[in-house]
Design an enzyme around this catalytic site. Structure first.
Site, PDB file in Angstrom:
ATOM      1  N   LYS A  14       0.841  -1.212   0.000  1.00 29.88           N
ATOM      2  CA  LYS A  14       0.000   0.000   0.000  1.00 29.88           C
ATOM      3  C   LYS A  14       0.878   1.265   0.000  1.00 29.88           C
ATOM      4  CE  LYS A  14      -2.137  -1.141   3.861  1.00 29.88           C
ATOM      5  NZ  LYS A  14      -1.444  -2.401   4.200  1.00 29.88           N
ATOM      6  N   ARG A  89     -10.128   0.476   8.494  1.00 31.50           N
ATOM      7  CA  ARG A  89      -9.576  -0.840   8.836  1.00 31.50           C
ATOM      8  C   ARG A  89     -10.580  -1.701   9.575  1.00 31.50           C
ATOM      9  NH1 ARG A  89      -3.777   0.397   8.923  1.00 31.50           N
ATOM     10  NH2 ARG A  89      -2.678  -1.562   9.136  1.00 31.50           N
ATOM     11  N   ARG A 128      11.667  -5.515   5.333  1.00 33.24           N
ATOM     12  CA  ARG A 128      11.509  -4.079   5.049  1.00 33.24           C
ATOM     13  C   ARG A 128      12.470  -3.236   5.896  1.00 33.24           C
ATOM     14  NH1 ARG A 128       5.715  -1.497   5.435  1.00 33.24           N
ATOM     15  NH2 ARG A 128       5.744  -2.617   7.409  1.00 33.24           N
ATOM     16  N   ARG A 161      11.151  -1.242  11.220  1.00 39.36           N
ATOM     17  CA  ARG A 161      10.022  -0.794  12.040  1.00 39.36           C
ATOM     18  C   ARG A 161       9.854  -1.718  13.242  1.00 39.36           C
ATOM     19  NH1 ARG A 161       4.810   0.522   8.292  1.00 39.36           N
ATOM     20  NH2 ARG A 161       3.783  -0.790   9.832  1.00 39.36           N
ATOM     21  N   ARG A 172      -0.223  -9.014  13.186  1.00 37.61           N
ATOM     22  CA  ARG A 172      -0.886  -7.990  12.363  1.00 37.61           C
ATOM     23  C   ARG A 172      -1.666  -8.639  11.225  1.00 37.61           C
ATOM     24  NH1 ARG A 172       4.242  -4.991  10.766  1.00 37.61           N
ATOM     25  NH2 ARG A 172       2.931  -3.832   9.322  1.00 37.61           N
TER      26      ARG A 172
HETATM   27  P1  AP5 Z   1       4.747  -1.614   1.889  1.00 44.56           P
HETATM   28  O1  AP5 Z   1       4.369  -0.836   0.678  1.00 44.56           O
HETATM   29  O2  AP5 Z   1       5.519  -0.884   2.945  1.00 44.56           O
HETATM   30  O3  AP5 Z   1       3.455  -2.348   2.474  1.00 44.56           O
HETATM   31  P2  AP5 Z   1       2.187  -1.780   3.216  1.00 44.56           P
HETATM   32  O4  AP5 Z   1       1.002  -2.445   2.626  1.00 44.56           O
HETATM   33  O5  AP5 Z   1       2.212  -0.273   3.206  1.00 44.56           O
HETATM   34  O6  AP5 Z   1       2.480  -2.370   4.648  1.00 44.56           O
HETATM   35  P3  AP5 Z   1       2.389  -1.745   6.084  1.00 44.56           P
HETATM   36  O7  AP5 Z   1       3.114  -2.715   6.974  1.00 44.56           O
HETATM   37  O8  AP5 Z   1       2.883  -0.324   6.121  1.00 44.56           O
HETATM   38  O9  AP5 Z   1       0.869  -1.800   6.332  1.00 44.56           O
HETATM   39  P4  AP5 Z   1       0.152  -1.828   7.645  1.00 44.56           P
HETATM   40  O10 AP5 Z   1      -1.217  -1.681   7.176  1.00 44.56           O
HETATM   41  O11 AP5 Z   1       0.442  -2.968   8.527  1.00 44.56           O
HETATM   42  O12 AP5 Z   1       0.846  -0.590   8.449  1.00 44.56           O
HETATM   43  P5  AP5 Z   1       0.311   0.840   8.854  1.00 44.56           P
HETATM   44  O13 AP5 Z   1       1.479   1.714   8.920  1.00 44.56           O
HETATM   45  O14 AP5 Z   1      -0.860   1.240   8.051  1.00 44.56           O
HETATM   46  O15 AP5 Z   1       5.568  -2.896   1.418  1.00 44.56           O
HETATM   47  C1  AP5 Z   1       6.139  -3.791   2.336  1.00 44.56           C
HETATM   48  C2  AP5 Z   1       7.518  -4.258   1.829  1.00 44.56           C
HETATM   49  O16 AP5 Z   1       7.347  -5.002   0.630  1.00 44.56           O
HETATM   50  C3  AP5 Z   1       8.469  -3.117   1.495  1.00 44.56           C
HETATM   51  O17 AP5 Z   1       9.746  -3.470   1.903  1.00 44.56           O
HETATM   52  C4  AP5 Z   1       8.377  -2.977  -0.019  1.00 44.56           C
HETATM   53  O18 AP5 Z   1       9.587  -2.514  -0.539  1.00 44.56           O
HETATM   54  C5  AP5 Z   1       8.063  -4.410  -0.466  1.00 44.56           C
HETATM   55  N1  AP5 Z   1       7.177  -4.467  -1.625  1.00 44.56           N
HETATM   56  C6  AP5 Z   1       6.010  -3.766  -1.796  1.00 44.56           C
HETATM   57  N2  AP5 Z   1       5.431  -4.077  -2.966  1.00 44.56           N
HETATM   58  C7  AP5 Z   1       6.230  -5.008  -3.563  1.00 44.56           C
HETATM   59  C8  AP5 Z   1       6.169  -5.729  -4.797  1.00 44.56           C
HETATM   60  N3  AP5 Z   1       5.159  -5.572  -5.670  1.00 44.56           N
HETATM   61  N4  AP5 Z   1       7.152  -6.606  -5.062  1.00 44.56           N
HETATM   62  C9  AP5 Z   1       8.192  -6.797  -4.197  1.00 44.56           C
HETATM   63  N5  AP5 Z   1       8.305  -6.136  -3.018  1.00 44.56           N
HETATM   64  C10 AP5 Z   1       7.339  -5.253  -2.702  1.00 44.56           C
HETATM   65  O19 AP5 Z   1      -0.248   0.543  10.328  1.00 44.56           O
HETATM   66  C11 AP5 Z   1       0.615   0.245  11.392  1.00 44.56           C
HETATM   67  C12 AP5 Z   1      -0.206   0.120  12.677  1.00 44.56           C
HETATM   68  O20 AP5 Z   1      -0.863   1.369  12.960  1.00 44.56           O
HETATM   69  C13 AP5 Z   1      -1.329  -0.920  12.675  1.00 44.56           C
HETATM   70  O21 AP5 Z   1      -0.866  -2.216  12.999  1.00 44.56           O
HETATM   71  C14 AP5 Z   1      -2.266  -0.340  13.744  1.00 44.56           C
HETATM   72  O22 AP5 Z   1      -1.784  -0.624  15.052  1.00 44.56           O
HETATM   73  C15 AP5 Z   1      -2.153   1.164  13.531  1.00 44.56           C
HETATM   74  N6  AP5 Z   1      -3.172   1.693  12.614  1.00 44.56           N
HETATM   75  C16 AP5 Z   1      -2.954   2.305  11.417  1.00 44.56           C
HETATM   76  N7  AP5 Z   1      -4.113   2.653  10.850  1.00 44.56           N
HETATM   77  C17 AP5 Z   1      -5.092   2.259  11.699  1.00 44.56           C
HETATM   78  C18 AP5 Z   1      -6.518   2.329  11.655  1.00 44.56           C
HETATM   79  N8  AP5 Z   1      -7.161   2.875  10.587  1.00 44.56           N
HETATM   80  N9  AP5 Z   1      -7.211   1.804  12.687  1.00 44.56           N
HETATM   81  C19 AP5 Z   1      -6.590   1.255  13.749  1.00 44.56           C
HETATM   82  N10 AP5 Z   1      -5.243   1.146  13.847  1.00 44.56           N
HETATM   83  C20 AP5 Z   1      -4.510   1.650  12.833  1.00 44.56           C
END
Ligand code: AP5
Length: 215
Positions: A14, A89, A128, A161, A172
């Site tokens: 994402k 979410r 990552r 992270r 997660r």
């Molecule tokens: P990346 O693009 O970083 O993946 P992502 O989908 O953004 O993953 P996140 O871990 O950031 O998502 P998340 O939803 O868990 O975290 P968030 O910060 O929102 O890609 C991952 C890796 O793969 C990278 O190294 C990249 O280079 C590689 N990659 C990507 N695409 C690729 C491809 N096509 N081919 C090869 N490699 C690839 O949330 C964190 C925390 O915040 C949550 O756990 C929760 O506690 C809280 N939180 C956030 N939002 C909310 C909400 N709305 N409600 C409640 N809690 C929330």
């Protein structure tokens, strides 16, 4: 004008695709995860509250998230659209977002959903690395920096992270399956869901997204 949501499990890509989409469509990138991490870094009250949930791989409670996003969407730079990343979410968050958009005479254009197998997610999350200074994201195998541990863009140090260790990452993914995956059906029903194979190479996924949205 584009109002869009990125949906998909942790590590689905994402954040990676968000950078490209917001540049192409000139809209703000609103990542609730990034907002919480910035608050943790600054030591705010919100950051203190969110930290324990995030480190455990749990969702931050809805009441700490929904108003924050609504306030952000009311800011001037969202007039011509926005890209939400990591929100909604839960079904409750999605209903609150729909209500907010309706009250403001707006509608969602597209929910971009990434499908990725669990083994791939685990490998992506644990590999990552993120730049401490500018936030750019890398992967030790898939998208390595030119120089190990150093950001290509700004020269900052790369770090892992806190929630990307194997145990928390698995948690997660389970939380996603239980609380966020039901949104796929929710948005399918409202006709805005577009599915993408998140295992394809980055550029291929991006090209498919642009083809679906329109240039
Ligand atoms: P990346 O693009 O970083 O993946 P992502 O989908 O953004 O993953 P996140 O871990 O950031 O998502 P998340 O939803 O868990 O975290 P968030 O910060 O929102 O890609 C991952 C890796 O793969 C990278 O190294 C990249 O280079 C590689 N990659 C990507 N695409 C690729 C491809 N096509 N081919 C090869 N490699 C690839 O949330 C964190 C925390 O915040 C949550 O756990 C929760 O506690 C809280 N939180 C956030 N939002 C909310 C909400 N709305 N409600 C409640 N809690 C929330």
């Amino acid at each position: 004008m584009l109002r869009a949501v990125l949906l998909g499990p942790p590590g689905a890509g994402k954040g990676t695709q968000a950078v490209r989409i917001v540049e192409k469509y000139d809209i703000p990138h609103i990542s609730t995860g990034d907002i919480f991490r910035a608050n943790i870094k600054q030591g705010t009250e919100l950051g203190k509250k969110a930290q324990e949930y995030m480190n455990a791989g749990q969702l931050v409670p809805d009441e700490l998230v929904v108003d924050l996003v609504k306030d952000r969407l009311l800011q001037d730079d969202c007039k011509n659209g926005f890209l939400l990343d990591g929100f909604p979410r839960t079904i409750f968050q999605a209903e609150q977002l729909d209500k907010f958009l309706e009250e403001n005479g707006q509608k969602m254009d597209i929910v971009i959903n990434f499908n990725v197998a669990k083994e791939t997610l685990m490998a992506r999350l644990t590999g990552r690395r993120v730049c401490k200074s500018c936030g750019a994201s890398y992967h030790i195998i898939n998208i390595p920096p030119k120089q190990e541990g150093i950001c290509d863009t700004c020269g900052g140090a790369l770090e892992q992270r806190k929630d990307d260790n194997a145990e928390t990452a698995e948690n997660r993914i389970n939380v996603y399956d239980e609380q966020t995956a039901p949104l796929i059906g929710y948005y399918k029903e409202s006709g805005v869901l577009a599915d993408f194979d998140g295992e394809l190479p980055l550029d291929e996924i991006f090209n498919q997204i642009v083809e679906t949205i329109g240039a």
